[in-house]
Design an enzyme around this catalytic site. Structure first.
Site, PDB file in Angstrom:
ATOM      1  CD  GLU A  53      15.055 -29.727  22.978  1.00  0.00           C
ATOM      2  OE1 GLU A  53      14.705 -30.020  21.827  1.00  0.00           O
ATOM      3  OE2 GLU A  53      16.124 -29.108  23.222  1.00  0.00           O
ATOM      4  CG  HIS A 114      14.201 -25.096  22.882  1.00  0.00           C
ATOM      5  ND1 HIS A 114      13.275 -24.545  22.022  1.00  0.00           N
ATOM      6  CD2 HIS A 114      14.292 -26.401  22.512  1.00  0.00           C
ATOM      7  CE1 HIS A 114      12.819 -25.474  21.201  1.00  0.00           C
ATOM      8  NE2 HIS A 114      13.433 -26.596  21.477  1.00  0.00           N
ATOM      9  CG  HIS A 133      11.596 -20.578  24.192  1.00  0.00           C
ATOM     10  ND1 HIS A 133      11.874 -19.889  23.024  1.00  0.00           N
ATOM     11  CD2 HIS A 133      12.054 -21.837  23.992  1.00  0.00           C
ATOM     12  CE1 HIS A 133      12.468 -20.697  22.166  1.00  0.00           C
ATOM     13  NE2 HIS A 133      12.598 -21.887  22.730  1.00  0.00           N
ATOM     14  CG  ASN A 167      14.612 -26.167  17.970  1.00  0.00           C
ATOM     15  OD1 ASN A 167      15.548 -26.818  18.406  1.00  0.00           O
ATOM     16  ND2 ASN A 167      13.384 -26.677  17.871  1.00  0.00           N
ATOM     17  CG  ASN A 223      14.468 -29.447  15.921  1.00  0.00           C
ATOM     18  OD1 ASN A 223      15.236 -29.612  16.853  1.00  0.00           O
ATOM     19  ND2 ASN A 223      13.154 -29.495  16.076  1.00  0.00           N
ATOM     20  CG  ASP A 268      14.243 -32.636  18.664  1.00  0.00           C
ATOM     21  OD1 ASP A 268      14.922 -31.607  18.768  1.00  0.00           O
ATOM     22  OD2 ASP A 268      13.138 -32.771  19.219  1.00  0.00           O
ATOM     23  CG  ASN A 269      18.231 -31.047  20.050  1.00  0.00           C
ATOM     24  OD1 ASN A 269      18.076 -30.055  19.358  1.00  0.00           O
ATOM     25  ND2 ASN A 269      17.716 -31.147  21.260  1.00  0.00           N
TER      26      ASN A 269
END
Length: 354
Positions: A53, A114, A133, A167, A223, A268-269
């Site tokens: 991720e 994450h 998480h 996140n 994010n 996203d990232n």
């Protein structure tokens, strides 16, 4: 009369739901078909089969990769596997991913990594900060990296009432970091309702041992987050708004928005090219395929490069796009001296020589 009122309210409610559904489909690019843009000299990374991720590469070329994320609403190809942190040495001719050992005393059974971020202290010690998480809650874990032993020593777990639905993070000093909250609500049903109604209640937080505060708000779903090479600016991805926010960082750690770069894809990232300062964005071209996963029609992958970020007209180009035949659900891309690593939320990872 009573029946008429009920029917009127029912009609209005159905019309509102229908309008929200249409808007949500537009926001998730539900009808978008992807034009392929392939990279040459690429190999899938052995061992990374169930997510990569986030990726953070040290100036030395050592890359940390978070693996095994379990996230509500997302596919999970290895439901019984706990999360891991992998390491790759991009200086090697044929780099391989190696799972790092974690020191005794840390509960790896519920490790669910994450977003990640590294910090190098004045004595050259490397620290890895990991959004975790456990039991679907949010903590930030601090590890010390032992390069010779290829291991992580767990130092501390950070918890705070504001650090919910975290996140991603970007670390700027010892226990000094910005973090994004991608949902306001922690309840899964309420978080879906929040997305559906586009409440724009998500935030960017600043954390220090002395102070934790909200420094930016009004995002549909904050994010990925990263920092410019000169540490003057913070870049924040708003995945559902399909844009990147450029924020000026002040001495008191507050942020002021300078501009928003619309991208038309779900971001996203974010990482920064250490040679050019360009932003690389891992994107979801059609997020509906991610939310309603069908192996026969998988979510695609998209990597964008944003050049001249601070100019009036940043240049946006696609450096990789795949319909899911190779990579599904790309979340991040990071470069190092002509090499690129591309990671995904739940699927495989790719290594390419540019």
């Amino acid at each position: 009369m009573g029946k008429l009122v009920v029917l009127t309210l029912l009609g209005v409610s159905l019309a509102l739901i229908g309008e929200r559904l249409l808007v949500f489909r537009e926001r998730t690019n539900a009808t978008r078909e992807l034009e392929p843009v392939e990279l040459q000299n690429c190999d899938l990374i052995e061992g990374l089969e169930n997510g990569s991720e986030d990726i953070d590469i040290l100036p030395s070329g050592l890359a940390f990769i978070s693996n095994g994320l379990k996230y509500q609403g997302m596919p999970d190809l290895a439901p019984d596997a706990s999360g891991k942190i992998y390491l790759m040495d991009l200086n090697e001719q044929n780099p391989r991913a190696e799972a790092l050992k974690i020191s005794d005393g840390f509960d790896e059974k519920f490790f669910n990594p994450h977003g990640i971020s590294t910090f190098i202290d004045k004595d050259h010690t490397v620290y890895l900060y990991v959004v975790n998480h456990p039991h679907m809650k949010s903590t930030v874990e601090i590890f010390k990296f032992e390069e010779q032993q290829r291991s992580l020593i767990h130092l501390k777990t950070i918890k705070h009432e504001l650090l919910t639905s975290v996140n991603d993070i970007v670390v700027l000093g010892p226990e000094l970091f910005y973090a994004t909250r991608d949902h306001y609500f922690t309840n899964y049903f309420l978080s879906l309702l929040e997305m559906f109604l586009d409440l724009r209640w998500t935030q960017v937080l600043f954390y220090s041992p002395k102070e934790v505060k909200v420094v930016a708000k009004g995002f549909s779903s904050a994010n990925g987050i990263t920092v410019s090479l000169d540490h003057k600016y913070i870049y924040v991805a708003d995945v559902l708004a399909k844009n990147i926010h450029l924020m000026e960082k002040h001495d008191n750690w507050d942020l002021t928005q300078l501009k928003v770069i619309p991208l038309g894809t779900l971001v996203d990232n974010l990482t920064v090219d250490p040679d050019t300062g360009d932003i690389l964005a891992g994107c979801h071209p059609n997020a509906m395929k991610l939310l309603i996963y069908k192996p026969e029609d998988p979510p695609g992958s998209e990597i964008l490069r944003i050049q001249n970020v601070l100019s009036d007209k940043p240049r946006v180009s696609t450096i990789y796009a795949n319909n899911g035949s190779v990579l599904q659900g790309t979340s991040v891309a990071s470069v190092y001296h002509g090499k690129i690593l591309i990671g995904t939320v739940f699927h495989k990872a790719l290594y390419c020589v540019l």
